[in-house]
Design a protein around this motif. Sequence first.
Motif, short mmCIF file in Angstrom:
data_model
loop_
_atom_site.label_atom_id
_atom_site.label_comp_id
_atom_site.label_asym_id
_atom_site.label_seq_id
_atom_site.Cartn_x
_atom_site.Cartn_y
_atom_site.Cartn_z
N LEU A 79 -39.42 112.08 13.73
CA LEU A 79 -39.25 112.47 15.13
C LEU A 79 -37.91 113.12 15.37
O LEU A 79 -37.78 114.06 16.17
CB LEU A 79 -39.40 111.23 16.03
N TRP A 80 -36.89 112.64 14.66
CA TRP A 80 -35.54 113.16 14.84
C TRP A 80 -35.24 114.37 13.95
O TRP A 80 -34.10 114.79 13.83
CB TRP A 80 -34.53 112.05 14.57
N GLY A 81 -36.27 114.93 13.33
CA GLY A 81 -36.12 116.21 12.66
C GLY A 81 -35.71 116.17 11.21
O GLY A 81 -35.35 117.22 10.65
N ILE A 82 -35.78 115.01 10.57
CA ILE A 82 -35.40 114.90 9.16
C ILE A 82 -36.66 114.97 8.30
O ILE A 82 -37.67 114.35 8.62
CB ILE A 82 -34.65 113.57 8.88
N SER B 94 -42.08 102.83 21.32
CA SER B 94 -40.82 102.60 22.05
C SER B 94 -39.64 103.35 21.43
O SER B 94 -38.52 103.25 21.93
CB SER B 94 -40.51 101.10 22.10
N ILE B 95 -39.89 104.08 20.34
CA ILE B 95 -38.80 104.79 19.66
C ILE B 95 -38.29 105.92 20.56
O ILE B 95 -39.06 106.80 20.94
CB ILE B 95 -39.27 105.35 18.32
N PRO B 96 -37.00 105.91 20.89
CA PRO B 96 -36.48 106.97 21.76
C PRO B 96 -36.25 108.26 20.98
O PRO B 96 -36.20 108.27 19.75
CB PRO B 96 -35.15 106.39 22.26
N THR B 97 -36.13 109.34 21.69
CA THR B 97 -35.77 110.61 21.05
C THR B 97 -34.28 110.59 20.71
O THR B 97 -33.50 109.80 21.26
CB THR B 97 -36.05 111.80 21.97
N LEU B 98 -33.90 111.47 19.82
CA LEU B 98 -32.48 111.59 19.45
C LEU B 98 -31.65 111.97 20.67
O LEU B 98 -30.54 111.45 20.88
CB LEU B 98 -32.33 112.63 18.34
#
Length: 295
Positions: free
Chosen positions: A49-52, A284-288
Amino acid sequence: MSILCIGQAVYDITFPTEDAIVENQKYQVYDRYECMGAPAANAAYLCGLWGIETSLIARVGNDLFGKEILRTLAAVGVNTNDVRQEPHQKTSLSCIVVNKINGDRTIWNAPLQETEFSPDWPHDPPKVILVDGHERNISLEALQKYPKATSLVDAGSYKPELDTLFQTVDYLVCSEVFAFQYSGISLDINEPQTIEAVFTKLEDLNPNQIVVTLGERGSVFKQDGTIHHVPAFPTKPVDTTGAGDIFHGAFAYGLHQGKDLRDIVLFASATAALSVERMGGQTSIPTLKEVETFL
């Protein structure tokens, strides 16, 4: 360079309630929640999600729950080529009851049996490897295969059969429960001698870098011979499910970005704090961006 996560993938069904659970009773819950869960899977989702560039080695059943887990991971770009679909097993399933008053959760998990399989390893060596204690043999093989990768273990509870794994990783990031199970010492944040004693014992297990998470009391870690305490961020907990998984996923992200250890712990703490104010684990994982804004 990428992140490789190895371990468990689960499908979670969550039931929020304010009722005390009593045997031989029937409860009706109208606002249930469903999503993917488990330490390695949630960490992989966060990093994707954070682009890695992220890969996951895990196993699911060849059923609707397994297909939904694969779909969820693929939606954020996680490479699932090495998520084994077991032909004769059902996907690991967790039934979670969440106390709506304080956000605490109780989990019943039906795991898959771990059988030997040989993954197709990532073509390019990963920069970071996260393991959660499941898929022990594959985890050890990965650590041996990619010795230059920075490695961490999400250590929720102490299991002696995983000692080799705990000893090998660069970062033993463990829960307070793990620390007590191994050391036999209750860690009191207001009594520094107990923290020193716990770290002294844990250093017998892992001579590298140790972080102990303490839930609402934050985290402690040792750097250059000094123990540091990072307090938790104030929150209004709705559901604590997956907070540890999310902490470790953000920790892996911080390692990948080359952050200082204190900054990594602070960053991971903020991510976990945001997560407990929402229902579910993976959901529940937030965005960066949300984490950076929060900080």
